[in-house]
Write a protein that holds these residues in place. Structure first.
Motif, PDB file in Angstrom:
ATOM      1  N   VAL A 158      -8.728 100.817  32.231  1.00  0.00           N
ATOM      2  CA  VAL A 158      -8.049 100.329  33.422  1.00  0.00           C
ATOM      3  C   VAL A 158      -8.380  98.841  33.506  1.00  0.00           C
ATOM      4  O   VAL A 158      -9.510  98.467  33.800  1.00  0.00           O
ATOM      5  CB  VAL A 158      -8.544 101.060  34.681  1.00  0.00           C
ATOM      6  CG1 VAL A 158      -7.849 100.517  35.903  1.00  0.00           C
ATOM      7  CG2 VAL A 158      -8.303 102.545  34.545  1.00  0.00           C
ATOM      8  N   PHE A 171      -5.292  88.620  42.466  1.00  0.00           N
ATOM      9  CA  PHE A 171      -5.678  89.848  43.151  1.00  0.00           C
ATOM     10  C   PHE A 171      -4.581  90.392  44.066  1.00  0.00           C
ATOM     11  O   PHE A 171      -4.697  91.478  44.587  1.00  0.00           O
ATOM     12  CB  PHE A 171      -6.993  89.652  43.916  1.00  0.00           C
ATOM     13  CG  PHE A 171      -8.198  89.753  43.034  1.00  0.00           C
ATOM     14  CD1 PHE A 171      -8.725  90.989  42.721  1.00  0.00           C
ATOM     15  CD2 PHE A 171      -8.775  88.624  42.488  1.00  0.00           C
ATOM     16  CE1 PHE A 171      -9.815  91.102  41.881  1.00  0.00           C
ATOM     17  CE2 PHE A 171      -9.869  88.721  41.644  1.00  0.00           C
ATOM     18  CZ  PHE A 171     -10.392  89.956  41.333  1.00  0.00           C
ATOM     19  N   VAL A 180     -13.487  93.602  35.625  1.00  0.00           N
ATOM     20  CA  VAL A 180     -13.639  92.997  36.952  1.00  0.00           C
ATOM     21  C   VAL A 180     -14.458  91.709  36.847  1.00  0.00           C
ATOM     22  O   VAL A 180     -14.104  90.684  37.421  1.00  0.00           O
ATOM     23  CB  VAL A 180     -14.350  93.938  37.946  1.00  0.00           C
ATOM     24  CG1 VAL A 180     -14.519  93.262  39.289  1.00  0.00           C
ATOM     25  CG2 VAL A 180     -13.581  95.216  38.107  1.00  0.00           C
ATOM     26  N   GLY A 181     -15.565  91.794  36.096  1.00  0.00           N
ATOM     27  CA  GLY A 181     -16.389  90.603  35.894  1.00  0.00           C
ATOM     28  C   GLY A 181     -15.550  89.467  35.337  1.00  0.00           C
ATOM     29  O   GLY A 181     -15.624  88.328  35.801  1.00  0.00           O
ATOM     30  N   PHE A 182     -14.692  89.795  34.368  1.00  0.00           N
ATOM     31  CA  PHE A 182     -13.832  88.773  33.795  1.00  0.00           C
ATOM     32  C   PHE A 182     -12.808  88.268  34.801  1.00  0.00           C
ATOM     33  O   PHE A 182     -12.472  87.089  34.819  1.00  0.00           O
ATOM     34  CB  PHE A 182     -13.142  89.294  32.541  1.00  0.00           C
ATOM     35  CG  PHE A 182     -13.963  89.094  31.313  1.00  0.00           C
ATOM     36  CD1 PHE A 182     -14.071  87.839  30.746  1.00  0.00           C
ATOM     37  CD2 PHE A 182     -14.664  90.136  30.756  1.00  0.00           C
ATOM     38  CE1 PHE A 182     -14.856  87.632  29.631  1.00  0.00           C
ATOM     39  CE2 PHE A 182     -15.456  89.950  29.639  1.00  0.00           C
ATOM     40  CZ  PHE A 182     -15.556  88.699  29.073  1.00  0.00           C
ATOM     41  N   LEU A 206      -8.593  95.486  35.015  1.00  0.00           N
ATOM     42  CA  LEU A 206      -8.473  94.759  36.279  1.00  0.00           C
ATOM     43  C   LEU A 206      -8.360  93.250  36.069  1.00  0.00           C
ATOM     44  O   LEU A 206      -8.295  92.504  37.028  1.00  0.00           O
ATOM     45  CB  LEU A 206      -9.663  95.080  37.192  1.00  0.00           C
ATOM     46  CG  LEU A 206      -9.752  96.521  37.694  1.00  0.00           C
ATOM     47  CD1 LEU A 206     -10.807  96.643  38.777  1.00  0.00           C
ATOM     48  CD2 LEU A 206      -8.435  97.023  38.249  1.00  0.00           C
ATOM     49  N   GLN A 223     -10.785  83.770  37.689  1.00  0.00           N
ATOM     50  CA  GLN A 223     -10.389  83.207  38.978  1.00  0.00           C
ATOM     51  C   GLN A 223     -11.038  81.840  39.180  1.00  0.00           C
ATOM     52  O   GLN A 223     -10.375  80.860  39.514  1.00  0.00           O
ATOM     53  CB  GLN A 223     -10.826  84.166  40.091  1.00  0.00           C
ATOM     54  CG  GLN A 223     -10.373  83.736  41.459  1.00  0.00           C
ATOM     55  CD  GLN A 223     -10.889  84.667  42.550  1.00  0.00           C
ATOM     56  OE1 GLN A 223     -12.029  85.125  42.505  1.00  0.00           O
ATOM     57  NE2 GLN A 223     -10.065  84.952  43.525  1.00  0.00           N
ATOM     58  N   LEU A 280     -15.463 103.530  32.539  1.00  0.00           N
ATOM     59  CA  LEU A 280     -15.973 102.896  33.761  1.00  0.00           C
ATOM     60  C   LEU A 280     -16.579 101.534  33.449  1.00  0.00           C
ATOM     61  O   LEU A 280     -16.308 100.551  34.125  1.00  0.00           O
ATOM     62  CB  LEU A 280     -16.999 103.788  34.446  1.00  0.00           C
ATOM     63  CG  LEU A 280     -17.507 103.157  35.739  1.00  0.00           C
ATOM     64  CD1 LEU A 280     -16.395 103.102  36.778  1.00  0.00           C
ATOM     65  CD2 LEU A 280     -18.698 103.915  36.289  1.00  0.00           C
ATOM     66  N   ARG A 281     -17.406 101.486  32.411  1.00  0.00           N
ATOM     67  CA  ARG A 281     -18.023 100.205  32.086  1.00  0.00           C
ATOM     68  C   ARG A 281     -16.974  99.199  31.649  1.00  0.00           C
ATOM     69  O   ARG A 281     -17.067  98.014  31.947  1.00  0.00           O
ATOM     70  CB  ARG A 281     -19.086 100.381  31.004  1.00  0.00           C
ATOM     71  CG  ARG A 281     -20.436 100.786  31.594  1.00  0.00           C
ATOM     72  CD  ARG A 281     -21.399 101.197  30.520  1.00  0.00           C
ATOM     73  NE  ARG A 281     -21.872 100.074  29.727  1.00  0.00           N
ATOM     74  CZ  ARG A 281     -22.170 100.163  28.440  1.00  0.00           C
ATOM     75  NH1 ARG A 281     -22.002 101.300  27.792  1.00  0.00           N
ATOM     76  NH2 ARG A 281     -22.627  99.119  27.790  1.00  0.00           N
ATOM     77  N   PHE A 292     -13.248  87.840  37.913  1.00  0.00           N
ATOM     78  CA  PHE A 292     -13.925  86.816  38.721  1.00  0.00           C
ATOM     79  C   PHE A 292     -14.068  85.508  37.948  1.00  0.00           C
ATOM     80  O   PHE A 292     -13.843  84.423  38.486  1.00  0.00           O
ATOM     81  CB  PHE A 292     -15.309  87.304  39.168  1.00  0.00           C
ATOM     82  CG  PHE A 292     -15.257  88.387  40.204  1.00  0.00           C
ATOM     83  CD1 PHE A 292     -14.221  88.426  41.131  1.00  0.00           C
ATOM     84  CD2 PHE A 292     -16.233  89.360  40.274  1.00  0.00           C
ATOM     85  CE1 PHE A 292     -14.158  89.430  42.088  1.00  0.00           C
ATOM     86  CE2 PHE A 292     -16.181  90.368  41.231  1.00  0.00           C
ATOM     87  CZ  PHE A 292     -15.134  90.400  42.135  1.00  0.00           C
ATOM     88  N   LEU A 293     -14.445  85.628  36.686  1.00  0.00           N
ATOM     89  CA  LEU A 293     -14.622  84.420  35.879  1.00  0.00           C
ATOM     90  C   LEU A 293     -13.296  83.682  35.700  1.00  0.00           C
ATOM     91  O   LEU A 293     -13.230  82.461  35.803  1.00  0.00           O
ATOM     92  CB  LEU A 293     -15.216  84.780  34.510  1.00  0.00           C
ATOM     93  CG  LEU A 293     -16.677  85.231  34.531  1.00  0.00           C
ATOM     94  CD1 LEU A 293     -17.117  85.710  33.148  1.00  0.00           C
ATOM     95  CD2 LEU A 293     -17.584  84.098  34.989  1.00  0.00           C
ATOM     96  N   LEU A 340     -13.911  99.111  32.682  1.00  0.00           N
ATOM     97  CA  LEU A 340     -13.228  98.676  33.905  1.00  0.00           C
ATOM     98  C   LEU A 340     -14.049  97.604  34.613  1.00  0.00           C
ATOM     99  O   LEU A 340     -13.543  96.565  35.010  1.00  0.00           O
ATOM    100  CB  LEU A 340     -13.033  99.891  34.822  1.00  0.00           C
ATOM    101  CG  LEU A 340     -12.477  99.576  36.209  1.00  0.00           C
ATOM    102  CD1 LEU A 340     -11.472 100.643  36.577  1.00  0.00           C
ATOM    103  CD2 LEU A 340     -13.529  99.530  37.278  1.00  0.00           C
ATOM    104  N   LEU A 341     -15.352  97.862  34.754  1.00  0.00           N
ATOM    105  CA  LEU A 341     -16.190  96.919  35.482  1.00  0.00           C
ATOM    106  C   LEU A 341     -16.300  95.595  34.727  1.00  0.00           C
ATOM    107  O   LEU A 341     -16.355  94.529  35.335  1.00  0.00           O
ATOM    108  CB  LEU A 341     -17.571  97.526  35.718  1.00  0.00           C
ATOM    109  CG  LEU A 341     -17.538  98.692  36.697  1.00  0.00           C
ATOM    110  CD1 LEU A 341     -18.864  99.419  36.732  1.00  0.00           C
ATOM    111  CD2 LEU A 341     -17.165  98.222  38.087  1.00  0.00           C
ATOM    112  N   LEU A 342     -16.293  95.688  33.418  1.00  0.00           N
ATOM    113  CA  LEU A 342     -16.317  94.468  32.627  1.00  0.00           C
ATOM    114  C   LEU A 342     -15.067  93.636  32.922  1.00  0.00           C
ATOM    115  O   LEU A 342     -15.142  92.417  33.068  1.00  0.00           O
ATOM    116  CB  LEU A 342     -16.370  94.822  31.140  1.00  0.00           C
ATOM    117  CG  LEU A 342     -16.762  93.674  30.228  1.00  0.00           C
ATOM    118  CD1 LEU A 342     -18.206  93.286  30.469  1.00  0.00           C
ATOM    119  CD2 LEU A 342     -16.573  94.058  28.777  1.00  0.00           C
TER     120      LEU A 342
END
Lengths: 416, 286, 331
Positions: free
Chosen positions: B37, B220, B100-102, B39, B107, B93-94, B104-105, B96-98
């Motif tokens: 997934v 977002f 998300v971290g990207f 993000l 952005q 899951l990991r 933010f970066l 997906l969270l990765l």
């Protein structure tokens, strides 16, 4: 093990940082400034800080003779975070006052902090009407150097009526700033004999106006728009592409200098109202615009002007106070006694601590200005309403007796 | 509410859906092949728009900005998949969270590179006109979006159905283990699909840039919409993404026009209902 | 392996040290710690789902939001919850969080894996849409101010008193959740996380187990919301946005899912970077993103996984050195 160590390390780290950062110089003026430097409002935040900083730089980092310690904190565009950061500034940096805050919710969130901490908060951009109206009693340490949302739209309503417009449809962002701006326009326009026959409320952040434009009633004289941020760029473009040929008028943020450089020629001729235009043709404003543009590479919007003027206001007040900050109540009294000649024109505070200032009816024109050699879009001033108060011509008591402008106030009595 | 109203609203909804298809199809393809997934997809969209703006400022050519921006972001996506997502193996899951971290970066990176002004992409003048048919104004740009989405949709469909590569991709979606068993290089497929997804998102960013603008926060804002498309249509199905995009475009448009007070519900509530009835979306396979 | 009792003793000691040090370290730190603890309750509730039940919820902000809005609306419109009735609001906050979870759970629980994530995302967005658009109730975009904190003998307006109150809630929540995950019910949740099918065959009603865990997590989310509202004195739709849910999830993974302490550490680090580091340096955003990426890449068990990773490393080093010695001996 890790857990314990980390907790202790973090705690002592924080404590050390704290000890290092709390000097209390006697003659310095410590100003805490809240603006976004990350997140989606970072550019607005930068423009705000730049305006304030430019005045400081022009005056050797001093205001009224006092050395200024100017501490900017990032609220990340979130009201909660602005509260935390304001408390950091007050409790840790021992600032004398908090300035800034962009969004209306930020203004609403910071005002109670000023009351709780007995620290002056000057709202230099945020324009939520009620803070200097019915709710002012709750916030004795609050004042404003910007405007109330409905302050510029009252005169625009009057102006629209004088143009002979009889029937208008309003389309405004569906949140408090939109309600207050549209409400002020509707009140003044209808009191003069005009009719608002339809009010459309697209959600804040709408870019595709496809669903709304076809619902606009035919047989009208003008559309009043209240757009903010990215909405401003899309609405006029899409409305014109749908075949609409009559006038578009709007609140200040629909065409301010934050949006204007990125707009196309289809907005030429559109009219808006605000307490500032970069194209005010006075020597004071020309000097300001040229200096700002030379320094930061863009034409100042009201975000910058408001903060430049705030610094100028503080300069005069601190000088009058003898180079020292006299505490919030005394300082507010001094601020109220000052009549300022700002880039935006003459400005002073009313007894509800909101500016009385000129409102400019502006038309978008493509032309050369202030000696720049390129044709650009400018908000040419076509009419000035001098010294407008937040109560317009209604008088304070009568105005405060009515509720704050809202989605359904004034009611739309001519809607079909 | 005359026919004119219904025609223009339907047209607007379909054209908005066309844009959503470009964003959603990438999310769907990536999920189908890799179960990731993603993000960061909103960030790809935004970066596509910004890179296009830079190209337009440098060369003045809108037509050139389309492939340049899309390819540049495809390379970014490919690098992300190779360097960061691949080493995690299969761990949705990991991963997906990765992403998300990207997100933010990306952005913050966009803010530092391009600043935070609200910008707009101006397409060629012929596309900013309107075509009048029977007294109704049809903006040419919306027509262009529909045509482009159709072309890309058909091209994707042909690629999936008629080429060896497409067959390999379909095999991987159905059963990655089996695909590896019969000698399909699923690693290469994953990389290719991730790049393709990023390509489509960035293309959407350039096309959408003239329609929504380009500004911080757009990433977002697009993300939940892209997910609405694939959730309704079903993850991993191209046809589902097309139906989902059309459904979201129309639901959003008619919802806002007819029931403005609850316009967010007209978008998310049907999504919840569809999921409650069929958790894998309309065309999804578990 | 460190025994469970020693671990508990360590956590308890850390908590006592924390409660002792923070109030002596300046008002801003007290405020930050209070915020972090209120949010940590939310993060732990996410961990309950993610770490112990295997459900990645992307909509936890919804329960947080109803708790916060309930508190703000009662206080601002009805002057309720500002005295002894504060405890009633706490109870109501927990109940409303749990009730909303009971409703949302009906939709969400039957979906598994990524689909659960998607549907909770959609549900969270519905809650946000309400907070944002239901103007007459929520004040829309302006949000709602709470002008004062409760006072009932204890004056919670005092920052340090309030810190201790939130600390107490935080500690009690942690203990309760710890007891829950160690209970037979908690163990069957872990069983479901590991092997749902097997549990079904063994006769467990796995749907009901997950549903109950979901409701309990919602209750804790509501509690966190009540405390959050009073910590900030302001509630706005920003409280309920998607990133609040994502934040909570990331904090859990950062610290280490399946360890309640990890969720707390993750929260502390994110708040430290976002609200403390950001007052010191402008590049904190890269730091935060970098920490997320690196943790997820290199620490699959989060920061709490560091000790066991170290042990593994030492063990494997010892082994390889040993084998080297063996190899060199014959020559």
């Amino acid at each position: 093990m890790t857990n314990k160590l980390q907790k202790i390390l973090l705690g002592s780290c924080l404590a050390l940082g704290l000890a290092a950062a709390a000097p209390a110089g006697a003659e310095e003026l410590r100003i805490g400034y809240i603006a976004s430097s990350t997140g989606i409002y970072a550019q607005v935040g930068k423009d705000m800080v730049d305006g304030f900083q430019m005045y400081l730089d022009e005056h050797g980092g001093k205001l009224g003779g006092a050395d200024v310690k100017f501490i900017v904190e990032d609220d990340q565009g979130k009201p909660d975070t602005s509260v935390t950061k304001a408390k950091k500034l007050i409790l840790q940096d021992k600032v004398h006052m908090i300035i800034g805050g962009f969004l209306a919710p930020t203004g609403y969130a910071l005002a109670p902090v000023s009351t709780a901490e007995k620290t002056l908060y000057i709202s230099s951009v945020s324009s939520a009407d009620d803070l200097t109206q019915r709710q002012l009693v709750k916030y004795p340490y609050f004042m404003r150097t910007s405007y109330t949302s409905s302050l510029p739209t009252h005169p625009l309503g009057q102006w629209a009526c004088e143009q002979g417009y009889k029937k208008i449809v309003t389309i405004g962002a569906d949140y408090a700033f939109g309600y207050e701006s549209v409400g002020g326009f509707q009140k003044a326009f209808e009191d003069c004999g005009g009719k608002v026959i339809q009010k459309i409320w697209p959600p804040l952040g709408t870019k595709d106006f496809g669903p709304y434009i076809p619902t606009i009633k035919g047989d009208i004289d003008a559309v009043f728009s209240l757009m903010v941020g990215p909405m401003s760029l899309q609405f006029p473009k899409q409305l014109r592409a749908s075949g609409y040929k009559k006038p578009i008028i709007g609140g200040g943020t629909s065409y301010d200098e934050f949006a204007l450089p990125f707009m196309g020629d289809e907005v030429i001729g559109d009219v808006s109202a605000l307490h500032y235009s970069a194209a005010i043709d006075t020597p004071a404003n020309q000097t300001f615009v040229k200096a700002y543009r030379a320094k930061y590479g863009k034409v100042p919007s009201y975000y910058s002007e408001n903060n430049y003027t705030t610094a100028m206001w503080l300069d005069a007040a601190i000088k009058k106070a003898g180079g020292k900050y006299p505490g919030p109540e005394a300082f507010i009294k001094i601020m109220q006694s000052i009549k300022l000649d700002a880039p935006r024109g003459p400005v002073e505070l009313d007894d509800m601590r909101n500016p009385i200032e000129n409102v400019y009816i502006k038309k978008v024109e493509k032309k050369k200005m202030f000696g720049y050699d390129k044709d650009e879009l400018w908000n040419t001033v076509i009419k000035t309403y001098p010294k407008v108060s937040q109560f317009w011509t209604y008088g304070k008591e009568k105005f405060l007796a009515q509720p704050v402008y809202d989605r359904d106030f004034p009611p739309c009595k001519f809607c079909e | 509410m005359n026919t004119q109203f219904w025609v223009i609203q339907a047209f607007n909804g379909i054209s908005y859906g066309a844009l959503l298809f470009l964003v959603g199809s990438g999310v769907s393809l990536i999920f189908g092949v890799m179960r990731i997934v993603n993000l960061s997809h909103g960030a790809y969209f935004l970066w596509g728009g910004y890179i296009a703006l830079s190209v337009i400022n440098a060369t003045g050519s809108w037509a050139l900005s389309l492939p340049v921006a899309a390819l540049a972001v495809a390379v970014i996506g490919m690098a992300m998949e190779r360097v960061f997502l691949r080493p995690l193996g299969f761990d949705p899951l990991r991963q997906l969270l990765l992403t998300v971290g990207f997100a933010f970066l990306f952005q913050q990176g966009a803010l530092d590179i391009w600043g935070g002004n609200n910008m707009d992409i101006t397409p060629p003048a012929t596309l900013t006109q309107s075509v009048v048919i029977g007294g109704i104004y049809f903006p040419a740009y919306r027509m262009f979006m529909i045509v482009l989405a159709l072309v890309i949709g058909v091209a994707l469909w042909l690629a999936m159905e008629k080429t060896r590569m497409g067959a390999a991709v379909r095999a991987t979606v159905d059963d990655a283990q089996m695909a590896r068993g019969v000698g399909i290089d699923t690693n290469r497929i994953s990389m290719f699909i991730f790049a393709l997804g990023a390509f489509l998102a960035a293309l959407g960013g350039v096309i959408g840039g003239a329609f929504l603008g380009i500004y911080p926060g757009l990433d977002f804002e697009m993300l939940p919409l892209a997910f609405a498309v694939v959730i309704i249509g079903g993850l991993g199905s191209l046809g589902g993404a097309a139906i989902g995009a059309l459904a979201v475009g129309l639901a959003d448009n008619f919802g806002k026009a007819l029931f403005p007070e609850i316009s967010y519900f007209t978008l998310y509530a049907p999504m919840v209902l569809i999921l409650a009835v069929k958790p894998t979306g309309l065309f999804g396979r578990q | 392996m460190v025994s469970q009792q020693i671990k508990i003793a360590m956590v308890a000691a850390a908590l006592v040290a924390f409660a002792y040090i923070v109030p002596h370290s300046g008002s801003f730190v007290v405020l930050l710690a209070t915020r972090a603890m209120a949010f940590a309750i939310l993060a732990m509730s996410v961990d309950l789902l993610l770490g112990y039940t295997g459900l990645a919820s992307m909509g936890q902000a919804a329960y947080f939001g109803v708790g916060a809005y309930l508190t703000a609306i009662l206080a601002a419109k009805f002057h309720f919850g500002l005295g002894w009735d504060f405890w009633l609001v706490v109870l109501l906050g927990i109940l409303i969080g749990a009730a909303l979870a009971a409703l949302f759970g009906l939709f969400a629980i039957r979906a598994g894996g990524d689909y659960f994530l998607m549907i909770t995302l959609a549900l969270g967005q519905c809650a946000w849409g309400l907070a944002y658009r239901w103007n007459s109730l929520t004040g829309g975009d302006n949000g709602i101010n709470l002008n004062a904190r409760p006072s009932f003998g204890l004056d919670l307006g005092n920052q340090v008193t309030f810190f201790y109150l939130v600390f107490a809630f935080f500690a009690v929540s942690m203990v309760l959740m710890y007891v829950l995950v160690r209970s037979p019910f908690g163990r069957s949740l872990t069983g479901i996380r590991e092997r749902e099918l097997r549990m079904q065959i063994l006769g467990y009603n796995t749907w009901l187990h997950k549903y109950i865990a979901f409701i309990i997590a919602g209750g804790f989310g509501g509690l966190a919301g009540v405390l959050w509202a009073h910590t900030n004195g302001h509630v706005s739709p920003e409280t309920v946005v998607l990133t609040t849910s994502v934040d909570a999830l990331l904090m859990v993974v950062l610290g280490g899912a399946g360890t309640l302490v990890g969720a707390t550490i993750g929260t502390a680090i994110v708040f430290g970077l976002r609200e403390y580091l950001s007052t010191l340096v402008p590049w904190w955003q890269y730091m935060l993103g970098g920490v997320y990426v690196l943790t997820i890449l290199y620490l699959p068990m989060g920061l709490m996984g560091i000790p066991s990773r170290l042990r593994q490393r030492i063990a494997s080093q010892g082994k390889s050195e040993g084998s080297k010695r063996l190899a060199t001996k014959p020559s």
